[in-house]
Motif scaffolding. Structure first.
Motif, mmCIF file in Angstrom:
data_model
loop_
_atom_site.group_PDB
_atom_site.id
_atom_site.type_symbol
_atom_site.label_atom_id
_atom_site.label_comp_id
_atom_site.label_asym_id
_atom_site.label_seq_id
_atom_site.Cartn_x
_atom_site.Cartn_y
_atom_site.Cartn_z
ATOM 1 N N GLY A 42 0.765 -1.388 -0.264
ATOM 2 C CA GLY A 42 -0.731 -0.161 0.023
ATOM 3 C C GLY A 42 0.760 0.989 0.014
ATOM 4 O O GLY A 42 0.272 2.237 -0.979
ATOM 5 N N VAL A 43 1.997 0.920 0.932
ATOM 6 C CA VAL A 43 2.860 2.202 1.023
ATOM 7 C C VAL A 43 3.644 2.567 -0.189
ATOM 8 O O VAL A 43 3.896 3.481 -0.854
ATOM 9 C CB VAL A 43 3.321 2.135 1.997
ATOM 10 C CG1 VAL A 43 4.450 4.054 2.664
ATOM 11 C CG2 VAL A 43 2.676 2.377 3.667
ATOM 12 N N PHE A 48 3.605 1.827 -3.582
ATOM 13 C CA PHE A 48 2.574 1.112 -4.619
ATOM 14 C C PHE A 48 1.513 3.220 -5.295
ATOM 15 O O PHE A 48 1.256 3.465 -6.096
ATOM 16 C CB PHE A 48 1.972 0.583 -5.256
ATOM 17 C CG PHE A 48 2.821 -0.987 -6.018
ATOM 18 C CD1 PHE A 48 3.886 -0.152 -6.980
ATOM 19 C CD2 PHE A 48 2.710 -1.724 -5.041
ATOM 20 C CE1 PHE A 48 4.346 -1.221 -7.185
ATOM 21 C CE2 PHE A 48 3.049 -2.777 -5.516
ATOM 22 C CZ PHE A 48 4.313 -2.847 -6.333
ATOM 23 N N SER A 49 1.448 3.467 -3.379
ATOM 24 C CA SER A 49 1.142 4.885 -3.575
ATOM 25 C C SER A 49 2.421 6.325 -3.781
ATOM 26 O O SER A 49 2.111 7.148 -4.687
ATOM 27 C CB SER A 49 0.491 5.028 -1.986
ATOM 28 O OG SER A 49 -0.436 4.275 -1.799
ATOM 29 N N ALA A 50 3.468 5.396 -3.332
ATOM 30 C CA ALA A 50 4.549 6.102 -4.160
ATOM 31 C C ALA A 50 4.636 6.451 -4.631
ATOM 32 O O ALA A 50 5.500 7.351 -5.500
ATOM 33 C CB ALA A 50 5.870 6.312 -2.626
ATOM 34 N N PHE A 51 4.812 5.066 -5.724
ATOM 35 C CA PHE A 51 5.941 4.616 -7.400
ATOM 36 C C PHE A 51 4.851 4.004 -7.984
ATOM 37 O O PHE A 51 4.202 2.970 -7.861
ATOM 38 C CB PHE A 51 7.121 3.967 -6.721
ATOM 39 C CG PHE A 51 8.128 4.027 -5.924
ATOM 40 C CD1 PHE A 51 8.799 5.566 -6.421
ATOM 41 C CD2 PHE A 51 7.637 4.006 -5.058
ATOM 42 C CE1 PHE A 51 10.000 6.208 -5.391
ATOM 43 C CE2 PHE A 51 8.699 4.326 -4.008
ATOM 44 C CZ PHE A 51 9.809 5.770 -4.290
ATOM 45 N N ASN A 52 4.630 4.438 -9.369
ATOM 46 C CA ASN A 52 4.044 4.161 -10.164
ATOM 47 C C ASN A 52 4.556 2.261 -10.727
ATOM 48 O O ASN A 52 5.150 2.814 -10.951
ATOM 49 C CB ASN A 52 3.384 5.347 -11.101
ATOM 50 C CG ASN A 52 2.655 4.573 -12.068
ATOM 51 O OD1 ASN A 52 2.806 3.785 -12.250
ATOM 52 N ND2 ASN A 52 1.860 5.874 -12.853
ATOM 53 N N ARG A 112 4.818 1.976 -13.353
ATOM 54 C CA ARG A 112 4.816 1.910 -14.586
ATOM 55 C C ARG A 112 5.441 2.827 -15.007
ATOM 56 O O ARG A 112 6.874 2.690 -16.081
ATOM 57 C CB ARG A 112 3.451 2.917 -15.796
ATOM 58 C CG ARG A 112 3.591 3.052 -16.925
ATOM 59 C CD ARG A 112 2.794 3.091 -17.366
ATOM 60 N NE ARG A 112 1.204 2.239 -17.097
ATOM 61 C CZ ARG A 112 0.002 3.202 -17.087
ATOM 62 N NH1 ARG A 112 -0.131 4.138 -17.345
ATOM 63 N NH2 ARG A 112 -1.188 2.608 -16.760
ATOM 64 N N TYR A 164 1.715 -5.746 -9.398
ATOM 65 C CA TYR A 164 0.986 -5.494 -7.999
ATOM 66 C C TYR A 164 1.332 -6.362 -7.840
ATOM 67 O O TYR A 164 1.806 -6.171 -6.443
ATOM 68 C CB TYR A 164 -0.186 -4.196 -8.198
ATOM 69 C CG TYR A 164 0.265 -3.055 -8.081
ATOM 70 C CD1 TYR A 164 0.019 -1.659 -8.117
ATOM 71 C CD2 TYR A 164 -1.280 -2.541 -9.175
ATOM 72 C CE1 TYR A 164 0.343 -0.734 -8.080
ATOM 73 C CE2 TYR A 164 -0.972 -1.304 -9.761
ATOM 74 C CZ TYR A 164 -0.220 0.020 -8.956
ATOM 75 O OH TYR A 164 -0.615 1.175 -9.665
ATOM 76 N N PHE A 197 3.792 -7.915 -4.330
ATOM 77 C CA PHE A 197 2.749 -7.690 -3.172
ATOM 78 C C PHE A 197 3.270 -9.085 -2.161
ATOM 79 O O PHE A 197 4.256 -9.478 -1.636
ATOM 80 C CB PHE A 197 1.824 -8.389 -3.121
ATOM 81 C CG PHE A 197 0.437 -8.823 -2.460
ATOM 82 C CD1 PHE A 197 0.393 -8.172 -0.678
ATOM 83 C CD2 PHE A 197 0.027 -10.163 -2.108
ATOM 84 C CE1 PHE A 197 -0.466 -9.154 -0.147
ATOM 85 C CE2 PHE A 197 -0.359 -10.544 -1.003
ATOM 86 C CZ PHE A 197 -0.046 -9.995 0.258
ATOM 87 N N LEU A 209 -6.996 0.323 -9.666
ATOM 88 C CA LEU A 209 -5.020 -0.020 -9.627
ATOM 89 C C LEU A 209 -4.675 0.082 -11.294
ATOM 90 O O LEU A 209 -3.689 1.421 -10.904
ATOM 91 C CB LEU A 209 -4.955 -1.346 -9.186
ATOM 92 C CG LEU A 209 -5.541 -1.535 -7.586
ATOM 93 C CD1 LEU A 209 -5.296 -2.977 -7.695
ATOM 94 C CD2 LEU A 209 -4.680 -0.480 -7.140
ATOM 95 N N ARG A 243 -4.454 3.909 -11.709
ATOM 96 C CA ARG A 243 -4.592 4.532 -9.771
ATOM 97 C C ARG A 243 -5.128 5.731 -9.130
ATOM 98 O O ARG A 243 -4.601 7.236 -9.274
ATOM 99 C CB ARG A 243 -2.625 5.183 -9.569
ATOM 100 C CG ARG A 243 -2.229 3.891 -10.379
ATOM 101 C CD ARG A 243 -0.327 4.479 -10.504
ATOM 102 N NE ARG A 243 0.519 5.316 -9.271
ATOM 103 C CZ ARG A 243 1.218 4.697 -8.359
ATOM 104 N NH1 ARG A 243 0.785 3.136 -8.299
ATOM 105 N NH2 ARG A 243 1.313 5.220 -7.582
ATOM 106 N N PRO A 277 -2.826 9.136 -5.762
ATOM 107 C CA PRO A 277 -2.260 8.778 -4.799
ATOM 108 C C PRO A 277 -1.569 9.620 -3.870
ATOM 109 O O PRO A 277 -1.257 9.804 -3.148
ATOM 110 C CB PRO A 277 -0.722 7.779 -5.983
ATOM 111 C CG PRO A 277 -1.543 8.015 -6.960
ATOM 112 C CD PRO A 277 -2.949 8.515 -7.254
ATOM 113 N N PHE A 313 -2.961 9.980 -0.651
ATOM 114 C CA PHE A 313 -2.706 8.512 0.563
ATOM 115 C C PHE A 313 -3.109 9.165 1.767
ATOM 116 O O PHE A 313 -3.270 7.744 2.626
ATOM 117 C CB PHE A 313 -1.217 8.313 0.187
ATOM 118 C CG PHE A 313 -1.237 7.005 1.367
ATOM 119 C CD1 PHE A 313 -1.760 5.775 0.109
ATOM 120 C CD2 PHE A 313 0.297 6.968 2.158
ATOM 121 C CE1 PHE A 313 -0.760 4.818 1.321
ATOM 122 C CE2 PHE A 313 0.959 6.105 2.778
ATOM 123 C CZ PHE A 313 -0.307 5.218 2.449
#
Lengths: 90, 462
Positions: free
Chosen positions: A31-32, A34-38, A40, A57, A61, B61, B64, B75, B78
């Motif tokens: 969660g943390v 992939f919120s910070a890094f895409n 892609r 993702y 995980f 997802l 995003r 994002p 968050f």
């Protein structure tokens, strides 16, 4: 009754005590992260790979789960081996 | 000593005995069923809800974006999700201090799905006695038939649960279409099966063992308890000495308490404990034993409430305090955080501006003798409609903004990238590096504005 030690826990419960906390940790970590890094924008080890976001993702995980499992396993292993060692000394 | 250790085999967890909870009816059971059915309904119906032509709640997802009815979270937002989780944790503390383990008995997914699976088991295998008899019976065609039917129903329900889970991340109509065409992606298939398997295992087999051995909350919930927390408890002064007697016998006449030792409270318990042994951490406060005992008390024409909801203080005949420091502190923090979160979300500006200075060259001199820096701007329109924006800069006297795009129009929910140049007279630069402030504002809405600071680099004063 003899005091109970972790090395006497059944195998299935040992497995759960490794896999379960690391599962929770992996959810938080993904969660943390992939919120910070895409995914892609990430190019791991300069590899030119083209995978779907859901795959990225999911793999992320499972990597987190694997890492956290290793750590949990280390904790369990040392707890058990220390218990055996101390029991043998007595 | 060592010899003795070899002979005494310590047992950490007793060998697991399968629990066959007896069916129960009564006020709290009705309340509980209402809660469980409502929560199950919310889970399965939510992905079907639509809002503005898209799924109302969707954690998209690949794109995003998190859609929560009218709200779209990125994002960058968050922090809201983190705050929401903290809020949920605090709410759990608050309700635990006030009502004990009401979460465990009435709302925890483990309880909700376990009860659903138990209900199916009951419909197929019968009542407690019949289920026990069936398990003990030798293998027969009838037994295999009944067991197969149960597992088929369980697996079907699990698959529906897994499908619904994935529908929170992939639009449900798309997912259903792919399923019907048998063209589900490999990862979607995997997660449906993974979640189904977890549901099947947790609700069908693990059940109370999850609460007893795997739930962290069960271990630390007692830290939130005090003498005024609601608990399910047996009334030993009234019940003891327990013993069987014929109906319509006055307990005092045979020297007994009100407990007739019928063991129904033990049989209904989903975690297999005896509430008469006092408060135990296995107790999930489901209140099945209260309804079961009340029914027996009615049959015996004794007053109800031999097992009841009470507090430690009330059971000891002391005064009860609803408002106590613990409750007030939890409630204050909870309300404060709620207020901050709501204020923040309501004042959230659906616009974001990233400014990245070109790092390849520090600065450049133009033909007119001006100092020029190049920036890449990333404009993120988080609103649900397109906007045209105006851009201006301040920080240096007479600074000029040069861009080859006269109009900045950004589609709803998308990122727009552009390169701009800032030109300034060397005379106006106070230092080698000066802060410049980029302003961005929607032309059709004054509240849609944001500022971002960046550095402007020049040769410096000589």
């Amino acid at each position: 009754m003899e005091s109970l030690t972790p090395d006497k826990i059944p195998r299935s419960q040992q497995a759960i005590s490794v896999l379960w906390p690391s599962f929770i940790t992996a959810i938080i970590a993904s969660g943390v992260f992939f919120s910070a890094f895409n995914p892609r924008d990430l190019v791991p080890f300069n590899l030119d790979i083209d995978i779907s976001p859901l795959a990225a993702y999911s793999i992320g995980f499972f990597l987190f789960w694997l890492l956290a499992s290793l750590s949990s396993f280390g904790t369990l292993y040392f707890t058990i081996s220390n218990c055996r060692f101390l029991n043998n000394q007595r | 000593m060592a010899q003795k250790e070899n002979t005494v085999e310590p047992v950490l967890y007793e060998a697991h005995k399968k629990i066959y909870p007896r069916e129960v009816s009564g006020y709290f059971t009705r309340l509980r069923v209402l809660s469980l059915v409502t929560l199950l309904g919310i889970y399965y119906v939510t992905p079907l809800l639509q809002w503005d032509g898209r799924q109302a709640i969707l954690f998209d997802l690949p794109a995003r974006k998190f859609y929560l009815f009218g709200l779209t979270l990125w994002p960058q937002d968050f922090i809201y999700l983190a705050a929401l989780l903290i809020l949920a944790g605090l709410a759990l503390f608050f309700f635990t201090a006030l009502l004990g383990r009401v979460w465990c008995g009435y709302a925890c997914p483990q309880t909700v799905w376990t009860e659903a699976y138990l209900w199916m088991e009951r419909k197929i295998e019968g009542k407690r006695g019949q289920r026990m008899k069936l398990d003990k019976a030798p293998t027969s065609a009838a037994k295999i038939r009944t067991k197969t039917l149960k597992h088929v129903v369980w697996i079907a329900f699990s698959l529906w649960t897994g499908f619904t889970f994935v529908a929170y991340f992939t639009p449900i109509d798309e997912l259903a279409g792919e399923l019907l065409n048998l063209s589900l992606g490999p990862w979607e298939t995997f997660w449906i099966l993974f979640y189904s398997f977890a549901t099947y295992g947790n609700a069908g087999f693990m059940r109370e063992q999850v609460c007893k051995y795997m739930c962290p909350y069960a271990r630390f919930q007692s830290a939130m308890f005090d003498s005024d927390t609601l608990i399910v408890a047996y009334h030993p002064e009234r019940g003891e000495p327990r013993g069987s007697r014929r109906r319509s016998v006055e307990p005092a006449a045979v020297g007994l308490g009100d407990c007739i030792d019928c063991n129904v409270c033990v049989q209904v318990c989903p975690t297999g404990i005896d509430i008469r042994d006092g408060l135990q951490y296995e107790c999930i406060a489901c209140s099945a034993c209260i309804d079961a005992c009340d029914e027996i008390m009615d049959k015996m024409s004794y007053p109800r409430g031999l097992v009841r909801y009470t507090t430690e203080n009330s059971a000891l005949g002391k005064r009860q305090h609803l408002l106590r420091p613990r409750i007030i502190v939890y409630a204050t923090i909870l309300l404060l955080l709620c207020g901050i979160l709501v204020t923040h979300i309501s004042q959230r500006v659906a616009l974001d501006l990233d400014v990245i200075r070109d790092r390849n060259t520090l600065y450049r001199e133009t033909n007119d003798g001006l100092i020029e820096n190049v920036y890449t701007l990333k404009i993120l329109n988080m609103d649900s409609q397109a906007h045209v924006y105006k851009l201006w800069v301040e920080g240096i006297d007479g600074v000029k903004l040069v861009s080859d795009r006269p109009e900045i129009e950004v589609e709803a929910g998308s990122v727009y990238q552009m390169v701009v140049r800032l030109q300034a007279d060397e005379f106006n630069l106070e230092a080698r590096s000066v802060t410049v402030r980029f302003h961005l504002q929607a032309k059709d809405g004054n509240h849609l504005k944001t500022v971002t600071d960046a550095r402007f680099v020049g040769p410096g004063k000589s």
